[in-house]
Design a protein around this motif. Structure first.
Motif, PDB file in Angstrom:
ATOM      1  N   TRP A   1       0.835  -1.191   0.000  1.00  0.00           N
ATOM      2  CA  TRP A   1       0.000   0.000   0.000  1.00  0.00           C
ATOM      3  C   TRP A   1       0.877   1.250   0.000  1.00  0.00           C
ATOM      4  O   TRP A   1       1.821   1.348   0.788  1.00  0.00           O
ATOM      5  CB  TRP A   1      -0.912   0.016   1.216  1.00  0.00           C
ATOM      6  CG  TRP A   1      -1.981  -1.025   1.207  1.00  0.00           C
ATOM      7  CD1 TRP A   1      -2.044  -2.150   1.982  1.00  0.00           C
ATOM      8  CD2 TRP A   1      -3.161  -1.031   0.392  1.00  0.00           C
ATOM      9  NE1 TRP A   1      -3.187  -2.854   1.702  1.00  0.00           N
ATOM     10  CE2 TRP A   1      -3.900  -2.195   0.728  1.00  0.00           C
ATOM     11  CE3 TRP A   1      -3.678  -0.171  -0.585  1.00  0.00           C
ATOM     12  CZ2 TRP A   1      -5.101  -2.518   0.112  1.00  0.00           C
ATOM     13  CZ3 TRP A   1      -4.872  -0.490  -1.201  1.00  0.00           C
ATOM     14  CH2 TRP A   1      -5.575  -1.649  -0.852  1.00  0.00           C
ATOM     15  N   ALA A   2       0.557   2.196  -0.876  1.00  0.00           N
ATOM     16  CA  ALA A   2       1.330   3.444  -0.971  1.00  0.00           C
ATOM     17  C   ALA A   2       0.726   4.484  -0.033  1.00  0.00           C
ATOM     18  O   ALA A   2       0.125   5.476  -0.457  1.00  0.00           O
ATOM     19  CB  ALA A   2       1.345   3.942  -2.405  1.00  0.00           C
ATOM     20  N   VAL A   3       0.878   4.256   1.268  1.00  0.00           N
ATOM     21  CA  VAL A   3       0.256   5.123   2.270  1.00  0.00           C
ATOM     22  C   VAL A   3       1.328   5.757   3.155  1.00  0.00           C
ATOM     23  O   VAL A   3       2.377   5.165   3.413  1.00  0.00           O
ATOM     24  CB  VAL A   3      -0.762   4.353   3.134  1.00  0.00           C
ATOM     25  CG1 VAL A   3      -1.845   3.748   2.258  1.00  0.00           C
ATOM     26  CG2 VAL A   3      -0.089   3.287   3.982  1.00  0.00           C
TER      27      VAL A   3
ATOM     28  N   PRO B   1       2.229   4.855   9.017  1.00  0.00           N
ATOM     29  CA  PRO B   1       3.055   3.659   9.246  1.00  0.00           C
ATOM     30  C   PRO B   1       2.174   2.418   9.381  1.00  0.00           C
ATOM     31  O   PRO B   1       1.147   2.437  10.061  1.00  0.00           O
ATOM     32  CB  PRO B   1       3.785   3.975  10.554  1.00  0.00           C
ATOM     33  CG  PRO B   1       2.948   5.014  11.232  1.00  0.00           C
ATOM     34  CD  PRO B   1       2.301   5.815  10.151  1.00  0.00           C
ATOM     35  N   LEU B   2       2.567   1.360   8.729  1.00  0.00           N
ATOM     36  CA  LEU B   2       1.857   0.088   8.795  1.00  0.00           C
ATOM     37  C   LEU B   2       2.783  -0.956   9.405  1.00  0.00           C
ATOM     38  O   LEU B   2       3.983  -0.980   9.109  1.00  0.00           O
ATOM     39  CB  LEU B   2       1.427  -0.366   7.395  1.00  0.00           C
ATOM     40  CG  LEU B   2       0.514   0.574   6.594  1.00  0.00           C
ATOM     41  CD1 LEU B   2       0.269   0.005   5.192  1.00  0.00           C
ATOM     42  CD2 LEU B   2      -0.792   0.812   7.312  1.00  0.00           C
ATOM     43  N   ALA B   3       2.232  -1.828  10.212  1.00  0.00           N
ATOM     44  CA  ALA B   3       3.036  -2.922  10.761  1.00  0.00           C
ATOM     45  C   ALA B   3       3.505  -3.840   9.658  1.00  0.00           C
ATOM     46  O   ALA B   3       4.582  -4.429   9.735  1.00  0.00           O
ATOM     47  CB  ALA B   3       2.208  -3.698  11.799  1.00  0.00           C
ATOM     48  N   ASP B   4       2.693  -3.966   8.617  1.00  0.00           N
ATOM     49  CA  ASP B   4       3.017  -4.768   7.441  1.00  0.00           C
ATOM     50  C   ASP B   4       2.627  -3.930   6.231  1.00  0.00           C
ATOM     51  O   ASP B   4       1.470  -3.537   6.085  1.00  0.00           O
ATOM     52  CB  ASP B   4       2.233  -6.077   7.468  1.00  0.00           C
ATOM     53  CG  ASP B   4       2.586  -7.015   6.314  1.00  0.00           C
ATOM     54  OD1 ASP B   4       2.981  -6.526   5.238  1.00  0.00           O
ATOM     55  OD2 ASP B   4       2.431  -8.236   6.486  1.00  0.00           O
TER      56      ASP B   4
ATOM     57  N   SER C   1      -5.332  -1.819   7.780  1.00  0.00           N
ATOM     58  CA  SER C   1      -6.436  -2.239   8.643  1.00  0.00           C
ATOM     59  C   SER C   1      -7.260  -1.051   9.103  1.00  0.00           C
ATOM     60  O   SER C   1      -6.770   0.084   9.165  1.00  0.00           O
ATOM     61  CB  SER C   1      -5.902  -2.999   9.867  1.00  0.00           C
ATOM     62  OG  SER C   1      -5.219  -4.171   9.467  1.00  0.00           O
ATOM     63  N   ALA C   2      -8.516  -1.347   9.455  1.00  0.00           N
ATOM     64  CA  ALA C   2      -9.421  -0.318   9.966  1.00  0.00           C
ATOM     65  C   ALA C   2     -10.340  -0.939  11.008  1.00  0.00           C
ATOM     66  O   ALA C   2     -10.763  -2.100  10.858  1.00  0.00           O
ATOM     67  CB  ALA C   2     -10.239   0.286   8.829  1.00  0.00           C
ATOM     68  N   PRO C   3     -10.689  -0.188  12.087  1.00  0.00           N
ATOM     69  CA  PRO C   3     -11.623  -0.709  13.092  1.00  0.00           C
ATOM     70  C   PRO C   3     -13.039  -0.746  12.525  1.00  0.00           C
ATOM     71  O   PRO C   3     -13.447   0.146  11.777  1.00  0.00           O
ATOM     72  CB  PRO C   3     -11.510   0.303  14.233  1.00  0.00           C
ATOM     73  CG  PRO C   3     -11.103   1.571  13.556  1.00  0.00           C
ATOM     74  CD  PRO C   3     -10.235   1.172  12.408  1.00  0.00           C
TER      75      PRO C   3
END
Length: 479
Positions: free
Chosen positions: A443-445, A448-451, A456-458
Motif C-alpha cells: 500500500w502506498a500510504v 506507518p503500517l506494521a506490514d 487495517s481499519a476498526p
C-alpha cells in the motif's frame, strides 16, 4: 426520506518517496553492451568506441546492490554469451551473480538477448556453433575497431534457431516469480529493429530494412508472447515502423519500451504510451547520469525525468551498468528522488467506509486512489479479511484504478461479521496478476503500517438514527 447508515472507518494519505512494487521501478543494469562510462560527451564516445566491454568485478556489483534505487536488475547480453551449443544455455558469470542477488534480496529482474550488437567483442553476436549455418549481412561499424560487423539474415534457418533459444530461456526462467518481463528481440541491432550503418560498396549510411520484415516481426512478436506463457514480454516502439508493430500495439496488451527519449519520437509512439491498453506497462531507457551536455536529447539527464512522468512510466533506467548506478547515487540523488516520487502506480485506500444497506446487510466500501503516473500493469484483486476468519475478494477491471481515479469498490460483509464493532478490525490486501504471475502489492500510504502489504481499519458500527442528531459519544470511539 432515507438516511444512509454509513460511517468512515479510516483515511489513508499518499506515501512520499521511494517504494518497490511489482510491475514498476527503477532499472539498475547489471550487465549490458555498454560496460563503459565517461564524464563528458567526448569521454563517453571514446570509451564506447574503444573499450565498451570493461570487465565487471563482483565487488562493484555488490556495492551497487547495497544502494536503494535498484528495484529491477536488468541483464542484456549477446546471443553468443548465453548459448554455446545446441539445446543448452550457458549462464555467464554476471548472470549467476544477478540470480544470486535476486534470491537473497527479493528484487525482481528482467533481460534481453541480442541477436546483434555494435559493441560485441567479436564482429557479430551469433554463437560459434552457428557461424557456418547462418547467412550473415555486413555493415560498417567503427565500434571496437571491427570495421565491418555482421548481423544474421532473417532466414527460416535463423528463425528456427532463435525460437530454440526462446524455448531454452523459457524452460529455465518462465516459472521464476522474480522475472518480471523479457524484451522481445531478434530483429535489428541490439534486437531493437535498427539496421543503420554504412552498407554496400558505396558505403551509404542508411537504415536497411529487411525485405521480409513484416513476416519476421509478426513471427518474433508472436513467438516471444507464446513461449513465455507466464512472463510479460516488452516490444520496442521502433517496431512501429512496421505494420506488425502497429498491429501488436492495437490488438494486444504487450508491454512497450522506448530505447531512449528523442525529439523525433512520433505522435503514434506518444499515443501508444500515453494512452496504453489496460494492463500494459511502459518502460524507458535510459539516463546516462555522468553526461550532461548531449544534444539533442538522447540519454541526456536534464529535464528528461519529467518527460517520462508526463508520458507515463512504469520503469525508468538509470545508466547502462553498475558504475553509472553508483555514480548517480553518489552525485545525482535528485534524479532518483524525482523518479521515485511518481513512477509507476501508487495505490491507497483513501477512504474505508462501513454501510448498512436497504436490506440491512453490511457493506465495506473502499475508495482506491492511484497517486502514481500510470495504471497498474495487470489485474488487481482487493481482499478484505474479516474477524470471523472469512475473506471477501473482488477482482478489479484490468488496469484499474487509473491515475486520479475516484471509483469505490463494495465488498459485502460475511453475515458472521454483521455484529462486529470497533474492537475488531478488517484488513485489506492487494494482489497484482501480470500475465501468468501473481504478486502481493504494498500500500502506498503515508501512515506507518506494521506490514506494508496490509491496511487495517476498526469496524465501527454506524449509528441507527440521524447522524446529525446523534451525540458524538454514541459512536464507538476509534481509539
Amino acid at each position: 426520506m432515507m438516511i444512509d447508515r454509513n460511517i468512515h472507518l479510516a483515511y489513508f494519505d499518499p506515501k512520499k518517496g521511494h517504494m518497490r512494487n511489482p510491475g514498476m521501478g527503477i532499472h539498475a543494469y547489471v550487465f549490458s553492451d555498454h560496460m563503459h562510462y565517461g564524464f563528458n560527451a567526448a569521454q563517453f564516445s571514446k570509451t564506447e568506441h574503444e573499450a565498451p566491454n570493461r570487465k565487471l568485478k563482483r565487488e562493484t556489483l555488490d556495492r551497487m546492490l547495497q544502494l536503494p534505487y535498484t528495484d529491477n536488475l536488468y541483464f542484456r547480453t549477446d546471443w553468443c554469451n548465453i548459448q554455446k551449443e545446441k539445446g543448452r544455455l550457458h549462464i555467464q558469470e554476471e548472470l549467476e551473480w544477478l540470480l544470486e542477488a535476486v534470491r537473497e534480496s527479493g528484487r525482481k529482474w528482467s533481460f534481453r538477448i541480442m541477436n546483434s550488437s555494435r559493441h560485441s567483442v567479436k564482429n557479430n553476436s551469433v554463437p560459434d556453433f552457428l557461424q557456418d549455418r547462418l547467412e550473415m549481412l555486413p555493415y560498417q561499424n567503427q565500434t571496437c575497431g571491427h570495421g565491418t560487423s555482421y548481423y544474421p539474415a532473417y532466414t527460416e534457418e535463423y528463425l528456427k534457431w532463435w525460437e530454440e533459444l526462446l524455448h531454452l530461456l523459457a524452460d529455465r526462467f518462465d516459472d521464476d516469480p522474480s522475472l518480471e518481463f523479457v524484451d522481445i528481440s531478434g530483429y535489428g541491432i541490439w534486437g531493437e529493429g535498427h539496421h543503420y550503418g554504412m552498407h554496400g560498396q558505396d558505403r551509404s549510411n542508411s537504415n536497411r530494412h529487411a525485405p521480409n520484415a513484416e513476416e519476421v516481426l509478426t513471427r518474433l512478436i508472436t513467438a516471444h508472447d507464446r513461449i513465455f506463457a507466464k512472463t510479460p514480454v516488452a516490444m520496442t516502439l521502433h517496431y512501429l515502423d512496421y505494420q506488425a508493430g502497429v498491429d501488436a500495439v492495437e490488438n494486444t496488451s504487450l508491454w512497450l519500451r522506448r530505447d531512449s527519449f528523442q525529439r523525433f519520437v512520433s505522435k503514434y509512439e506518444y499515443e501508444a504510451v500515453a494512452k496504453p491498453k489496460p494492463g500494459r506497462a511502459i518502460l524507458w531507457e535510459t539516463i546516462v547520469p555522468e553526461v550532461r551536455e548531449m544534444q539533442p536529447v538522447l540519454f541526456s539527464r536534464e529535464r528528461l525525468v519529467q518527460r517520462y512522468l508526463d508520458w507515463g512510466a512504469h520503469y525508468v533506467a538509470m545508466g547502462f551498468n553498475p558504475w553509472e548506478v553508483i555514480y548517480a547515487h553518489q552525485f545525482d540523488l535528485g534524479l532518483y528522488e524525482q523518479i521515485a516520487e511518481k513512477i509507476g502506480y501508487r495505490i491507497r485506500p483513501s477512504v474505508i467506509m462501513r454501510r448498512v444497506n436497504e436490506r440491512e446487510e453490511h457493506e465495506l466500501i473502499v475508495v482506491l486512489t492511484n497517486d502514481g503516473c500510470v495504471s497498474p500493469p495487470g489485474t488487481l484483486t482487493l481482499t478484505a479479511a474479516f474477524p470471523s476468519g472469512k475473506n471477501v475478494s473482488l477482482e478489479l477491471p484490468m488496469g484499474a484504478p487509473e491515475v486520479n481515479d475516484r471509483r469505490y469498490y463494495t465488498l459485502p460483509f460475511p453475515k458472521e461479521d454483521f455484529a462486529c464493532t470497533s474492537g475488531q478490525q478488517v484488513t485489506l490486501t492487494l494482489q497484482l496478476r501480470m500475465k501468468g504471475k501473481v504478486h502481493p502489492v504494498k500500500w502506498a500510504v503515508r501512515q506507518p503500517l506494521a506490514d506494508e502489504y496490509k491496511a487495517s481499519a476498526p469496524l465501527i458500527m454506524p449509528c441507527s438514527g440521524d447522524p446529525f442528531l446523534t451525540p458524538s459519544g454514541t459512536y464507538e470511539p476509534e481509539l
